[in-house]
Design a protein around this motif. Structure first.
Motif, mmCIF file in Angstrom:
data_model
loop_
_atom_site.group_PDB
_atom_site.id
_atom_site.type_symbol
_atom_site.label_atom_id
_atom_site.label_comp_id
_atom_site.label_asym_id
_atom_site.label_seq_id
_atom_site.Cartn_x
_atom_site.Cartn_y
_atom_site.Cartn_z
ATOM 1 N N HIS A 230 -2.100 1.412 -5.885
ATOM 2 C CA HIS A 230 -1.772 2.550 -5.028
ATOM 3 C C HIS A 230 -0.342 2.449 -4.501
ATOM 4 O O HIS A 230 0.423 3.419 -4.553
ATOM 5 C CB HIS A 230 -2.752 2.609 -3.852
ATOM 6 C CG HIS A 230 -2.401 3.638 -2.826
ATOM 7 N ND1 HIS A 230 -2.734 4.969 -2.951
ATOM 8 C CD2 HIS A 230 -1.713 3.540 -1.649
ATOM 9 C CE1 HIS A 230 -2.291 5.634 -1.910
ATOM 10 N NE2 HIS A 230 -1.670 4.789 -1.102
ATOM 11 N N THR A 231 0.025 1.286 -4.008
ATOM 12 C CA THR A 231 1.371 1.085 -3.465
ATOM 13 C C THR A 231 2.432 1.265 -4.553
ATOM 14 O O THR A 231 3.466 1.898 -4.315
ATOM 15 C CB THR A 231 1.491 -0.318 -2.847
ATOM 16 O OG1 THR A 231 0.541 -0.435 -1.772
ATOM 17 C CG2 THR A 231 2.885 -0.569 -2.301
ATOM 18 N N LYS A 232 2.183 0.726 -5.720
ATOM 19 C CA LYS A 232 3.145 0.850 -6.823
ATOM 20 C C LYS A 232 3.358 2.318 -7.205
ATOM 21 O O LYS A 232 4.499 2.763 -7.399
ATOM 22 C CB LYS A 232 2.658 0.063 -8.044
ATOM 23 C CG LYS A 232 2.634 -1.447 -7.850
ATOM 24 C CD LYS A 232 2.054 -2.131 -9.079
ATOM 25 C CE LYS A 232 1.973 -3.642 -8.885
ATOM 26 N NZ LYS A 232 1.353 -4.310 -10.061
ATOM 27 N N ILE A 233 2.268 3.077 -7.293
ATOM 28 C CA ILE A 233 2.377 4.484 -7.680
ATOM 29 C C ILE A 233 3.094 5.290 -6.598
ATOM 30 O O ILE A 233 3.970 6.115 -6.894
ATOM 31 C CB ILE A 233 0.983 5.070 -7.954
ATOM 32 C CG1 ILE A 233 0.394 4.462 -9.226
ATOM 33 C CG2 ILE A 233 1.036 6.594 -8.080
ATOM 34 C CD1 ILE A 233 -1.019 4.923 -9.536
ATOM 35 N N VAL A 234 2.751 5.057 -5.333
ATOM 36 C CA VAL A 234 3.363 5.810 -4.237
ATOM 37 C C VAL A 234 4.867 5.547 -4.167
ATOM 38 O O VAL A 234 5.672 6.484 -4.065
ATOM 39 C CB VAL A 234 2.700 5.441 -2.890
ATOM 40 C CG1 VAL A 234 3.530 5.951 -1.724
ATOM 41 C CG2 VAL A 234 1.297 6.026 -2.821
ATOM 42 N N LEU A 235 5.263 4.288 -4.209
ATOM 43 C CA LEU A 235 6.683 3.951 -4.081
ATOM 44 C C LEU A 235 7.495 4.473 -5.265
ATOM 45 O O LEU A 235 8.590 5.025 -5.085
ATOM 46 C CB LEU A 235 6.853 2.433 -3.960
ATOM 47 C CG LEU A 235 6.304 1.792 -2.676
ATOM 48 C CD1 LEU A 235 6.509 0.279 -2.708
ATOM 49 C CD2 LEU A 235 6.979 2.383 -1.445
ATOM 50 N N SER A 236 6.975 4.309 -6.467
ATOM 51 C CA SER A 236 7.720 4.755 -7.655
ATOM 52 C C SER A 236 7.795 6.290 -7.698
ATOM 53 O O SER A 236 8.861 6.855 -7.998
ATOM 54 C CB SER A 236 7.057 4.223 -8.929
ATOM 55 O OG SER A 236 5.710 4.632 -9.014
ATOM 56 N N THR A 237 6.703 6.966 -7.395
ATOM 57 C CA THR A 237 6.704 8.430 -7.411
ATOM 58 C C THR A 237 7.619 8.989 -6.334
ATOM 59 O O THR A 237 8.364 9.954 -6.576
ATOM 60 C CB THR A 237 5.275 8.967 -7.205
ATOM 61 O OG1 THR A 237 4.406 8.392 -8.165
ATOM 62 C CG2 THR A 237 5.251 10.481 -7.338
ATOM 63 N N THR A 238 7.564 8.417 -5.136
ATOM 64 C CA THR A 238 8.436 8.865 -4.051
ATOM 65 C C THR A 238 9.905 8.723 -4.429
ATOM 66 O O THR A 238 10.707 9.637 -4.203
ATOM 67 C CB THR A 238 8.147 8.048 -2.769
ATOM 68 O OG1 THR A 238 6.785 8.246 -2.382
ATOM 69 C CG2 THR A 238 9.061 8.485 -1.635
ATOM 70 N N ALA A 239 10.258 7.583 -5.018
ATOM 71 C CA ALA A 239 11.645 7.343 -5.422
ATOM 72 C C ALA A 239 12.095 8.350 -6.485
ATOM 73 O O ALA A 239 13.209 8.897 -6.420
ATOM 74 C CB ALA A 239 11.797 5.917 -5.945
ATOM 75 N N ILE A 240 11.222 8.630 -7.454
ATOM 76 C CA ILE A 240 11.575 9.564 -8.531
ATOM 77 C C ILE A 240 11.745 10.983 -7.995
ATOM 78 O O ILE A 240 12.699 11.688 -8.347
ATOM 79 C CB ILE A 240 10.496 9.531 -9.635
ATOM 80 C CG1 ILE A 240 10.540 8.187 -10.369
ATOM 81 C CG2 ILE A 240 10.696 10.678 -10.625
ATOM 82 C CD1 ILE A 240 9.383 7.979 -11.328
ATOM 83 N N LEU A 241 10.829 11.415 -7.129
ATOM 84 C CA LEU A 241 10.902 12.771 -6.579
ATOM 85 C C LEU A 241 12.149 12.959 -5.715
ATOM 86 O O LEU A 241 12.810 14.000 -5.790
ATOM 87 C CB LEU A 241 9.649 13.065 -5.753
ATOM 88 C CG LEU A 241 8.353 13.260 -6.540
ATOM 89 C CD1 LEU A 241 7.175 13.430 -5.589
ATOM 90 C CD2 LEU A 241 8.451 14.457 -7.479
#
Length: 450
Positions: A230-241
């Motif tokens: 969950h943490t990996k997906i949230v951080l990576s998605t937030t950075a990309i967006l």
């Protein structure tokens, strides 16, 4: 033979308690904002406008029918600020905090409510997590208030600067978007100011990532390789967006004489970055929204629809929901059966849930847009759709439609903010009866798709 009548007891499930709790807070806020002491004219707001403002504050949205700084007294602004703080963290978090202060034990039922409110996978360690949330919130908002006050003190008296710093720190950390600058200006006067722009953006990002992520990072700070999926997906998605949004806004607006073109190179980057961050359900702005080009407005609508991350102060369908459905579509295109992120397979029930959330959100936004198209005759379609998505995502950005909403339009938007804050799925579960697990399954059927 005498008939047997069964009387089913109304069971207050966690989703129902959350819905009723938020509704009670909104009604209390409506009453306080309608008092004569709440407004400068000494007459108080009309009940409908007070209800709209209270809903917007409690649901940490930021859409306003009257400018906050010009309309409300200190009492009214403090009521709004209190609603923002309670709505951002959730009333169950506050109730737990009060219970801990007086030394009362947290019951298992209350732990279940906290689990639902924080969108946590289990009740294990939920009280400890609540303590961490409160401590993290206090520290973050304090630092944000100090930084903003130091900058505002250059433009206004010290007492006013401190108050403005506190108000905008709390508002932006909770992704509310309310401001007290006056004349609907928001933070446009500071679009080229690095301290204000970066401080506010940091507050928005920290509030929108989700407390579950911070808890995970704190527990695994010495061994980051063990952080959850969950943490990996949230951080990576937030950075990309954020990175992608900043780049696109910069490219789309760099030649717009009403937005980026007059700014310095640094100002262009800061304003683009700010406008890419704030649609993540914050709502404050440094660029005048109606002056943006149509491609930029459509991009912002998409970012508002996606919103923040689960267990945060923000709204929208959430980053993990968006990524899950995107991953499922990509797997189908590549001919793969499983959806895989970071070498971990996603279970099918999560994909079904993501699809349900997105479909519910789309139906809600389409319905609200259609209703507003009927009731708001003076608004063009893009302005109306922007308003509908902003309300659902609890963002608070507007193209200027909010102050001119009809009474029916205000009710529609208020209800949309309410559903957006709690989540369409939570509200649907609270309002419907859950069926018992079926003891049988029907035979498989196939039909054509696409």
């Amino acid at each position: 033979m005498a008939s047997i009548v069964r009387i089913k007891r109304f069971v207050l499930t966690p989703p129902k308690i959350l819905v009723l709790g938020f509704a009670a807070i909104i009604l209390a806020g409506s009453f306080l904002l309608s008092l004569p002491i709440a407004t400068h004219d000494g007459q108080g707001m009309s009940w409908l406008n007070a209800f709209f403002t209270s809903t917007s504050a409690t649901c940490v949205t930021g859409l306003v029918v009257a400018d906050t700084g010009d309309t409300f007294t200190l009492f009214g602004e403090l009521v709004i600020l209190s609603l923002i703080q309670i709505g951002g963290l959730g009333f169950m978090t506050f109730s737990t905090f009060i219970a801990l202060l007086i030394g009362r034990r947290i019951s298992y039922r209350e732990r279940l409510l906290l689990q639902e409110a924080l969108n946590n996978p289990s009740t294990q360690g939920i009280v400890r997590m609540t303590k961490m949330i409160l401590l993290f919130t206090i520290i973050t908002e304090f630092i944000g208030a100090v930084l903003l006050s130091s900058r505002f003190a250059m433009d206004m008296p010290l007492k006013k600067a401190i108050y403005f710093g506190i108000f905008h720190s709390v508002s932006n950390f909770n992704n509310a978007g309310f401001d007290v600058m006056g004349d609907y200006r928001s933070l446009t006067a500071y679009k080229e100011d690095p301290l204000v722009s970066l401080t506010v953006c940091t507050l928005i990002i920290l509030g929108g990532i989700g407390f579950v992520v911070f808890s995970d990072l704190l527990e695994n700070r010495k061994h980051l390789k063990y952080i959850t999926l969950h943490t990996k997906i949230v951080l990576s998605t937030t950075a990309i967006l954020i990175a992608g949004g900043t780049l696109l806004i910069f490219l789309l607006e760099m030649h717009n004489s009403k937005t980026l073109q007059p700014l310095s190179p640094t100002g262009k980057v800061l304003a683009s970055f700010y406008q890419a961050v704030t649609p993540r359900t914050a709502g404050s702005n440094t660029l005048n929204i109606p002056d943006l080009t149509h491609p930029t407005l459509l991009l912002i609508i998409l970012l508002m629809f996606i919103g923040a991350s689960p267990g945060s102060t923000g709204g929208g369908i959430k980053t993990t929901t968006f990524v899950t459905l995107f991953g499922a579509a990509w797997s189908q295109i590549k001919g793969k059966e499983d959806v895989v992120f970071f070498r971990q397979r996603i279970i099918s029930s999560m994909i079904y849930k993501a699809l349900t959330v997105i479909l519910s959100a789309l139906i809600l936004v389409i319905t609200v847009t259609m209703l507003l198209s009927i009731t708001e005759h003076e608004g063009n379609f893009l302005k109306i759709m922007f308003e509908a998505v902003s309300a659902f995502g609890t963002v608070g950005l507007s193209m200027g439609l909010t102050p001119d909403l009809s009474p029916f339009g205000k009710i529609i938007i208020a209800l949309t903010m309410f559903v957006g804050r709690l989540g369409p799925l939570t509200v649907a579960i609270a309002l419907t009866k859950r069926n018992e697990v079926e003891s049988y399954r029907y035979p498989k059927g196939k039909y054509l798709i696409g």
